[in-house]
Scaffold this motif. Structure first.
Motif, PDB file in Angstrom:
ATOM      1  N   LYS A  96      77.542 -10.174 -22.598  1.00 49.30           N
ATOM      2  CA  LYS A  96      77.881 -11.476 -22.021  1.00 49.30           C
ATOM      3  C   LYS A  96      78.898 -11.327 -20.892  1.00 49.30           C
ATOM      4  O   LYS A  96      78.781 -11.977 -19.841  1.00 49.30           O
ATOM      5  CB  LYS A  96      78.432 -12.399 -23.113  1.00 49.30           C
ATOM      6  CG  LYS A  96      78.640 -13.829 -22.663  1.00 49.30           C
ATOM      7  CD  LYS A  96      79.071 -14.704 -23.838  1.00 49.30           C
ATOM      8  CE  LYS A  96      79.269 -16.149 -23.389  1.00 49.30           C
ATOM      9  NZ  LYS A  96      79.686 -17.015 -24.534  1.00 49.30           N
ATOM     10  N   TYR A  97      79.883 -10.455 -21.083  1.00 48.91           N
ATOM     11  CA  TYR A  97      80.919 -10.238 -20.062  1.00 48.91           C
ATOM     12  C   TYR A  97      80.305  -9.678 -18.775  1.00 48.91           C
ATOM     13  O   TYR A  97      80.562 -10.183 -17.677  1.00 48.91           O
ATOM     14  CB  TYR A  97      81.978  -9.278 -20.616  1.00 48.91           C
ATOM     15  CG  TYR A  97      82.984  -8.824 -19.591  1.00 48.91           C
ATOM     16  CD1 TYR A  97      84.021  -9.663 -19.189  1.00 48.91           C
ATOM     17  CD2 TYR A  97      82.885  -7.550 -19.023  1.00 48.91           C
ATOM     18  CE1 TYR A  97      84.940  -9.242 -18.236  1.00 48.91           C
ATOM     19  CE2 TYR A  97      83.805  -7.133 -18.068  1.00 48.91           C
ATOM     20  CZ  TYR A  97      84.816  -7.978 -17.681  1.00 48.91           C
ATOM     21  OH  TYR A  97      85.727  -7.567 -16.734  1.00 48.91           O
ATOM     22  N   HIS A  98      79.486  -8.644 -18.893  1.00 46.49           N
ATOM     23  CA  HIS A  98      78.896  -8.011 -17.705  1.00 46.49           C
ATOM     24  C   HIS A  98      77.813  -8.901 -17.079  1.00 46.49           C
ATOM     25  O   HIS A  98      77.635  -8.872 -15.857  1.00 46.49           O
ATOM     26  CB  HIS A  98      78.321  -6.651 -18.076  1.00 46.49           C
ATOM     27  CG  HIS A  98      79.368  -5.620 -18.348  1.00 46.49           C
ATOM     28  ND1 HIS A  98      80.044  -4.959 -17.347  1.00 46.49           N
ATOM     29  CD2 HIS A  98      79.875  -5.152 -19.517  1.00 46.49           C
ATOM     30  CE1 HIS A  98      80.925  -4.122 -17.878  1.00 46.49           C
ATOM     31  NE2 HIS A  98      80.844  -4.209 -19.191  1.00 46.49           N
ATOM     32  N   ALA A  99      77.102  -9.666 -17.904  1.00 50.46           N
ATOM     33  CA  ALA A  99      76.096 -10.598 -17.364  1.00 50.46           C
ATOM     34  C   ALA A  99      76.770 -11.668 -16.520  1.00 50.46           C
ATOM     35  O   ALA A  99      76.291 -12.032 -15.432  1.00 50.46           O
ATOM     36  CB  ALA A  99      75.301 -11.227 -18.500  1.00 50.46           C
ATOM     37  N   LYS A 100      77.907 -12.168 -17.001  1.00 53.14           N
ATOM     38  CA  LYS A 100      78.642 -13.196 -16.258  1.00 53.14           C
ATOM     39  C   LYS A 100      79.123 -12.656 -14.919  1.00 53.14           C
ATOM     40  O   LYS A 100      79.100 -13.360 -13.901  1.00 53.14           O
ATOM     41  CB  LYS A 100      79.827 -13.687 -17.095  1.00 53.14           C
ATOM     42  CG  LYS A 100      80.567 -14.866 -16.476  1.00 53.14           C
ATOM     43  CD  LYS A 100      81.674 -15.363 -17.402  1.00 53.14           C
ATOM     44  CE  LYS A 100      82.395 -16.562 -16.780  1.00 53.14           C
ATOM     45  NZ  LYS A 100      83.479 -17.058 -17.681  1.00 53.14           N
ATOM     46  N   LYS A 101      79.551 -11.395 -14.880  1.00 59.36           N
ATOM     47  CA  LYS A 101      80.007 -10.781 -13.631  1.00 59.36           C
ATOM     48  C   LYS A 101      78.870 -10.683 -12.617  1.00 59.36           C
ATOM     49  O   LYS A 101      79.100 -10.741 -11.407  1.00 59.36           O
ATOM     50  CB  LYS A 101      80.577  -9.387 -13.913  1.00 59.36           C
ATOM     51  CG  LYS A 101      81.918  -9.398 -14.627  1.00 59.36           C
ATOM     52  CD  LYS A 101      82.450  -7.992 -14.834  1.00 59.36           C
ATOM     53  CE  LYS A 101      82.787  -7.324 -13.524  1.00 59.36           C
ATOM     54  NZ  LYS A 101      83.415  -5.996 -13.723  1.00 59.36           N
ATOM     55  N   GLN A 102      77.632 -10.550 -13.132  1.00 60.90           N
ATOM     56  CA  GLN A 102      76.471 -10.449 -12.245  1.00 60.90           C
ATOM     57  C   GLN A 102      75.826 -11.809 -11.980  1.00 60.90           C
ATOM     58  O   GLN A 102      74.816 -11.892 -11.288  1.00 60.90           O
ATOM     59  CB  GLN A 102      75.437  -9.494 -12.847  1.00 60.90           C
ATOM     60  CG  GLN A 102      75.926  -8.057 -12.942  1.00 60.90           C
ATOM     61  CD  GLN A 102      74.841  -7.091 -13.374  1.00 60.90           C
ATOM     62  OE1 GLN A 102      73.644  -7.388 -13.246  1.00 60.90           O
ATOM     63  NE2 GLN A 102      75.233  -5.928 -13.869  1.00 60.90           N
ATOM     64  N   GLY A 103      76.396 -12.856 -12.553  1.00 63.74           N
ATOM     65  CA  GLY A 103      75.899 -14.201 -12.287  1.00 63.74           C
ATOM     66  C   GLY A 103      74.630 -14.563 -13.028  1.00 63.74           C
ATOM     67  O   GLY A 103      73.860 -15.417 -12.564  1.00 63.74           O
ATOM     68  N   GLN A 105      72.766 -15.356 -17.104  1.00 58.91           N
ATOM     69  CA  GLN A 105      73.040 -15.764 -18.472  1.00 58.91           C
ATOM     70  C   GLN A 105      72.449 -14.767 -19.461  1.00 58.91           C
ATOM     71  O   GLN A 105      71.435 -14.117 -19.184  1.00 58.91           O
ATOM     72  CB  GLN A 105      72.449 -17.150 -18.748  1.00 58.91           C
ATOM     73  CG  GLN A 105      73.209 -18.297 -18.116  1.00 58.91           C
ATOM     74  CD  GLN A 105      72.714 -19.640 -18.632  1.00 58.91           C
ATOM     75  OE1 GLN A 105      71.520 -19.837 -18.864  1.00 58.91           O
ATOM     76  NE2 GLN A 105      73.625 -20.565 -18.815  1.00 58.91           N
ATOM     77  N   ASN A 178      73.032 -20.933 -25.702  1.00 60.16           N
ATOM     78  CA  ASN A 178      72.617 -21.469 -24.403  1.00 60.16           C
ATOM     79  C   ASN A 178      71.097 -21.560 -24.249  1.00 60.16           C
ATOM     80  O   ASN A 178      70.590 -21.705 -23.135  1.00 60.16           O
ATOM     81  CB  ASN A 178      73.189 -20.604 -23.280  1.00 60.16           C
ATOM     82  CG  ASN A 178      72.741 -19.146 -23.377  1.00 60.16           C
ATOM     83  OD1 ASN A 178      72.201 -18.720 -24.398  1.00 60.16           O
ATOM     84  ND2 ASN A 178      72.974 -18.379 -22.319  1.00 60.16           N
TER      85      ASN A 178
END
Length: 255
Positions: A96-103, A105, A178
């Protein structure tokens, strides 16, 4: 007796149900009818079917051909259930952390289970293609990963059954918060349409869809109910369209 029409849209799948009820929907101050209990066996079967249908709808509303069904294993390691659940929880947090950094979900549907001999805990999840590379990097046992592309037909009924199947009584379904929920619309059905179904007339196929299946079942108290399932004629279902074209061509040649 009240007649209702229910439409459920789950991504490319459209379900239409016609059924009758002893009570009017959302009517206040109306006394309840006598509770007619069903057997525990029938209740268990009904719950199983509802669970499989709900899971299939969630898959179709959130995933598509090109996404992945992945098994993440912890080979040759013995964990308690609590220990493995903690590993999975931290695994999800890192994704989740790395997915958020890449924009993007992080969506998932799956479950954890253990090998028959009490070892080799593993996680089965459906993930989107945009998450695959991130997830593969975050799992610390690189030799414990197995990737399977989602089924080409886009129906996912068998996958939903596998996810919900529980032979041990300990399987726990895991879903991200989500996920897109199916759209459910219920209106009062036209009795004339219901009468046509009772006479065996087919329900008109909505434009842009093809019929997958139709079911009819009978309740001891409310009579017959009808359930129709349609899929969109899109690129994900081009194989079906090609087959229809071939059939039509063959018929033309035969004539």
């Amino acid at each position: 007796m009240f007649t209702y029409k229910c439409e459920i849209q789950s991504g490319p799948m459209l379900e239409i149900k016609y059924y009758q009820s002893l009570r009017k929907r959302n009517k206040k101050n109306m006394s309840r009818s006598i509770n007619r209990a069903i057997t525990s066996e029938k209740m268990a079967q009904a719950n199983r079917i509802r669970g499989e249908q709900h899971t299939q709808r969630l898959i179709l509303a959130n995933f598509k051909q090109g996404d992945w069904w992945v098994r993440f294993s912890a080979p040759y390691k013995n964990f308690t259930e609590e220990e493995f659940e903690k590993i999975v929880s931290n695994f999800f947090k890192r994704i989740k952390y790395h997915a958020k950094k890449q924009g993007v979900q992080f969506k998932y549907i799956g479950f954890c289970e253990c090998g028959k001999r009490g070892g080799n805990w593993h996680l089965h999840i459906i993930i989107e293609d945009c998450i695959k590379d991130i997830a593969l990097k975050m799992w610390k046992w690189s030799n414990g990963i197995n990737l399977t592309p989602l089924y080409e037909d886009g129906n996912f009924a068998d996958l939903a059954k596998y996810i919900r199947k529980d032979v041990t009584g300990t399987k726990r379904l895991k879903t991200s918060r989500n996920l897109t929920k199916p759209t459910v619309t219920v209106i009062e059905g036209k009795k004339r349409e219901f009468k046509k179904l009772e006479k065996g007339e087919a329900l008109p196929i909505p434009q842009g869809y093809y019929l997958v299946r139709d079911d009819m079942w009978v309740n001891d108290f409310t009579g017959a109910s009808y359930h129709f399932v349609f899929m969109q004629l899109e690129m994900n279902h081009k194989r079906y369209a090609v087959e229809c074209t071939k059939e039509a061509t063959n018929e033309s040649k035969a004539n």
